[in-house]
Design a protein around this motif. Structure first.
Motif, PDB file in Angstrom:
ATOM      1  N   ASP A 212       0.891  -1.282   0.140  1.00  0.00           N
ATOM      2  CA  ASP A 212      -0.247  -0.069  -0.048  1.00  0.00           C
ATOM      3  C   ASP A 212       0.762   1.305   0.151  1.00  0.00           C
ATOM      4  OD1 ASP A 212      -3.214  -0.703   1.513  1.00  0.00           O
ATOM      5  OD2 ASP A 212      -2.072  -1.940   0.312  1.00  0.00           O
ATOM      6  N   MET A 229      -6.436  15.719  -2.776  1.00  0.00           N
ATOM      7  CA  MET A 229      -6.782  15.414  -1.117  1.00  0.00           C
ATOM      8  C   MET A 229      -8.172  15.286  -1.053  1.00  0.00           C
ATOM      9  SD  MET A 229      -4.218  15.882   0.939  1.00  0.00           S
ATOM     10  CE  MET A 229      -2.862  15.563   0.142  1.00  0.00           C
ATOM     11  N   GLU A 230      -9.119  15.424  -1.896  1.00  0.00           N
ATOM     12  CA  GLU A 230     -10.258  14.769  -1.754  1.00  0.00           C
ATOM     13  C   GLU A 230     -10.516  13.709  -1.584  1.00  0.00           C
ATOM     14  OE1 GLU A 230     -12.502  19.114  -1.779  1.00  0.00           O
ATOM     15  OE2 GLU A 230     -12.814  16.977  -1.081  1.00  0.00           O
ATOM     16  N   LEU A 232      -8.641  11.409  -0.022  1.00  0.00           N
ATOM     17  CA  LEU A 232      -8.466  11.040   1.404  1.00  0.00           C
ATOM     18  C   LEU A 232      -9.551  11.281   2.499  1.00  0.00           C
ATOM     19  CD1 LEU A 232      -4.883  12.358   1.209  1.00  0.00           C
ATOM     20  CD2 LEU A 232      -5.408   9.964   1.175  1.00  0.00           C
ATOM     21  N   PHE A 233     -10.607  11.988   2.040  1.00  0.00           N
ATOM     22  CA  PHE A 233     -11.666  12.182   2.904  1.00  0.00           C
ATOM     23  C   PHE A 233     -12.665  11.119   2.486  1.00  0.00           C
ATOM     24  CE2 PHE A 233     -10.796  16.147   5.234  1.00  0.00           C
ATOM     25  CZ  PHE A 233      -9.826  16.756   4.408  1.00  0.00           C
ATOM     26  N   ASP A 235     -12.689   7.665   3.023  1.00  0.00           N
ATOM     27  CA  ASP A 235     -12.763   7.136   4.158  1.00  0.00           C
ATOM     28  C   ASP A 235     -13.710   7.555   5.284  1.00  0.00           C
ATOM     29  OD1 ASP A 235      -9.289   5.993   4.037  1.00  0.00           O
ATOM     30  OD2 ASP A 235     -10.698   5.474   3.054  1.00  0.00           O
ATOM     31  N   PHE A 236     -13.698   8.818   5.591  1.00  0.00           N
ATOM     32  CA  PHE A 236     -14.397   9.484   6.592  1.00  0.00           C
ATOM     33  C   PHE A 236     -15.879   9.544   6.149  1.00  0.00           C
ATOM     34  CE2 PHE A 236     -13.585  12.373  10.222  1.00  0.00           C
ATOM     35  CZ  PHE A 236     -15.038  12.842  10.430  1.00  0.00           C
ATOM     36  N   ASP A 237     -16.220   9.913   4.824  1.00  0.00           N
ATOM     37  CA  ASP A 237     -17.227   9.891   4.369  1.00  0.00           C
ATOM     38  C   ASP A 237     -18.132   8.780   4.347  1.00  0.00           C
ATOM     39  OD1 ASP A 237     -16.582  12.781   2.314  1.00  0.00           O
ATOM     40  OD2 ASP A 237     -17.237  12.674   4.222  1.00  0.00           O
ATOM     41  N   PHE A 239     -17.427   5.853   6.078  1.00  0.00           N
ATOM     42  CA  PHE A 239     -17.788   5.023   7.289  1.00  0.00           C
ATOM     43  C   PHE A 239     -19.230   5.838   7.660  1.00  0.00           C
ATOM     44  CE2 PHE A 239     -16.801   2.691  10.702  1.00  0.00           C
ATOM     45  CZ  PHE A 239     -17.173   3.158  11.970  1.00  0.00           C
ATOM     46  N   ASP A 240     -19.245   7.161   7.548  1.00  0.00           N
ATOM     47  CA  ASP A 240     -20.442   7.886   8.214  1.00  0.00           C
ATOM     48  C   ASP A 240     -21.683   7.462   7.387  1.00  0.00           C
ATOM     49  OD1 ASP A 240     -18.988  11.457   9.108  1.00  0.00           O
ATOM     50  OD2 ASP A 240     -19.340   9.384  10.033  1.00  0.00           O
ATOM     51  N   ASP A 242     -22.216   4.442   6.592  1.00  0.00           N
ATOM     52  CA  ASP A 242     -22.448   2.832   6.797  1.00  0.00           C
ATOM     53  C   ASP A 242     -21.980   2.051   5.454  1.00  0.00           C
ATOM     54  OD1 ASP A 242     -22.843   3.065   9.565  1.00  0.00           O
ATOM     55  OD2 ASP A 242     -25.080   3.430   9.184  1.00  0.00           O
ATOM     56  N   ASP A 243     -21.087   2.406   4.924  1.00  0.00           N
ATOM     57  CA  ASP A 243     -20.507   1.866   3.555  1.00  0.00           C
ATOM     58  C   ASP A 243     -20.470   0.331   4.063  1.00  0.00           C
ATOM     59  OD1 ASP A 243     -19.040   2.635   0.564  1.00  0.00           O
ATOM     60  OD2 ASP A 243     -19.451   0.526   1.399  1.00  0.00           O
ATOM     61  N   GLU A 244     -21.296  -0.518   3.370  1.00  0.00           N
ATOM     62  CA  GLU A 244     -20.835  -2.005   3.705  1.00  0.00           C
ATOM     63  C   GLU A 244     -19.585  -2.569   3.386  1.00  0.00           C
ATOM     64  OE1 GLU A 244     -23.834  -2.729   5.932  1.00  0.00           O
ATOM     65  OE2 GLU A 244     -22.645  -4.569   5.247  1.00  0.00           O
ATOM     66  N   ASP A 245     -18.896  -1.899   2.275  1.00  0.00           N
ATOM     67  CA  ASP A 245     -17.625  -2.177   1.894  1.00  0.00           C
ATOM     68  C   ASP A 245     -16.587  -2.158   3.042  1.00  0.00           C
ATOM     69  OD1 ASP A 245     -18.049  -1.309  -1.500  1.00  0.00           O
ATOM     70  OD2 ASP A 245     -18.548  -3.119  -0.435  1.00  0.00           O
ATOM     71  N   LEU A 246     -16.901  -1.092   4.124  1.00  0.00           N
ATOM     72  CA  LEU A 246     -15.924  -1.142   4.890  1.00  0.00           C
ATOM     73  C   LEU A 246     -16.039  -2.356   5.885  1.00  0.00           C
ATOM     74  CD1 LEU A 246     -16.133   2.835   6.121  1.00  0.00           C
ATOM     75  CD2 LEU A 246     -14.308   1.531   5.280  1.00  0.00           C
TER      76      LEU A 246
END
Lengths: 246, 211
Positions: A212, A229-230, A232-233, A235-237, A239-240, A242-246
């Motif tokens: 990685d 940079m967008e 890199l945000f 992951d934050f969005d 998770f908020d 509730d993305d099942e792929d996480l």
């Protein structure tokens, strides 16, 4: 971030087979051969721990710092013109000119590349290569491969690794010998000691860390140090929401 | 005319939003600057354990460690009860502090500088630079949201992305308890025999799976 010698292959044919993957919107990790890659990594790491890393540490311990730096500068200078060429191929003439100027200054004032007066003149290395050129031309998605004793790469980036490895041979011609090759390898490994020490101290899964880290570093270089940079945000969005792929 | 009032309200709203964004960027830059100052103080501590002890509260103050822990674990996080989540957050704080303490073991002080700050749609990015005593130069991008940093990108390599990938691989291989054991082992090895982290046989945090 994290180079070994290679045999010259029929790169064009191999390159053409990889060109089928011209789709893809990102420069993510496409590790489609995880078993092979992990085996290659562990094999290479074992040999490196047993042979190359100790030799590189001894090399650093024995040589005075300025000698080690001089040797590293000579080999880096040999690889400056491919970087310049790829700057031009990517439509970045300023970067091509900086590397060209860098090569000329360090070859002349720097006595064959031993010294690096170009950096003092703010002619910094641009670190371009053909893999980045292919990415700029549109080849964004590429399969990750960890080649035994060669290290991490992608199908897109592999030709540039070959060219980089071959540069001392191409420049020195008949004056090239196995001693130069060994010196290049050991010098390169010594330069990476600090990086591999960080990996060994920090990584919980060294293979994943290396994979990685390599892919992200390539994206950083493709974007000349300014990746979006967008992304890199995300992951934050994700998770908020509730993305099942996480 | 109502249309002009509406346009005026939109413009004023945009301007006030821009002013708020500028304030947020300045606050973020100040937070990072303060953290760098603490890192420089930390470097003067005599050993890794002392450095980790010093920097730990400042790590907790700057970083959104609960968010980092949740994103790093992904789906596994949602399977933990609150006690297990809290314990994992504590462990992440230990790990982050131990990593800084281990990596910043310089004989001479490094130099930090803030290069820029930018408000984006999704958050704020503070770009800094580290000039290490050995001559290495590293670009550090601090990504923050809701006033706390949730990711640091060093020369393009995202700490959070690395963390997620590694944790995913390890959880698949040896489970969450195995991941916790690995992290504890790593923290201990970075700090020596620190009393901050209990030994492995004291047990991993109870996952507290419901049902």
């Amino acid at each position: 971030m994290i180079a070994y010698r290679a045999l010259v292959l029929a790169g064009l044919g191999w390159l053409a087979s990889g060109c089928a993957s011209l789709e893809g919107a990102d420069y993510g990790v496409y590790d489609e051969y995880p078993s092979f890659n992990r085996f290659s990594y562990e094999l290479t790491d074992a040999v490196d721990d047993a042979v190359l890393a100790p030799v590189a540490r001894g090399y650093q311990a024995v040589l005075p710092g300025f000698v080690e730096t001089g040797i590293s500068n000579v080999f880096a200078n040999m690889r400056t013109m491919p970087s310049a060429l790829n700057g031009f191929l990517q439509g970045k003439p300023q970067r091509g000119l900086v590397d060209t100027g860098r090569f000329l200054v360090n070859t002349t004032l720097g006595v064959g590349g031993l010294f690096d007066p170009a950096t003092g003149m703010r002619l910094y290395p641009q670190n371009e290569d053909f893999g980045q050129t292919l990415a700029v031309w549109g080849w964004r998605k590429s399969r990750y491969i960890y080649l035994p004793f060669l290290g991490p790469t992608t199908i897109r980036d592999f030709p540039s690794r070959l060219v980089s490895s071959a540069m001392p041979r191409l420049i020195l011609g008949h004056e090239y010998n196995w001693g130069v090759g060994v010196l290049d390898t050991v010098s390169s490994r010594a330069e990476l000691l600090a990086t591999s020490d960080i990996r060994d101290a920090s990584a919980l899964d060294a293979y994943t860390f290396t994979r990685d880290g390599y892919v992200q570093r390539r994206k950083f270089l493709i974007y000349d140090g300014r990746p979006p940079m967008e992304d890199l945000f995300d992951d934050f969005d994700a998770f908020d929401t509730d993305d099942e792929d996480l | 005319m109502p249309g002009k009032w509406l346009i005026g309200i939109v413009v004023l709203g945009s301007l006030s939003g821009w002013v708020r964004a500028s304030d947020d960027v300045e606050v973020a830059q100040a937070q990072v600057t303060v953290f760098h100052e603490h890192l420089l103080t930390m470097v003067q501590r005599p050993d890794t354990s002392a450095r980790a002890t010093y920097i730990r509260p400042h790590v907790a103050a700057l970083f959104d460690v609960p968010r980092i822990a949740a994103i790093s674990l992904g789906r596994t996080w949602r399977e933990l009860d609150e006690a297990a989540q809290a314990a994992f957050v504590d462990l992440q704080t230990e790990l982050i502090a131990a990593t800084y303490a281990d990596r910043f073991g310089y004989d001479a002080a490094p130099r930090f500088s803030i290069e820029s700050g930018e408000a984006m749609r999704a958050g704020i990015v503070v770009r800094a630079r580290l000039d290490a005593p050995d001559g290495r130069r590293v670009t550090l991008d601090y990504l923050s949201r809701d006033g706390r940093v949730f990711n640091v990108v060093a020369d393009g390599v995202s700490d959070l992305a690395l963390r997620r990938s590694e944790y995913s691989e390890i959880v698949q291989r040896v489970g969450f308890d195995g991941l916790v054991a690995d992290i504890r082992s790593r923290v201990r090895s970075m700090q020596g025999q620190s009393t901050l982290v209990p030994p492995m046989d004291a047990g991993a945090p109870d996952r507290g799976r419901g049902g």
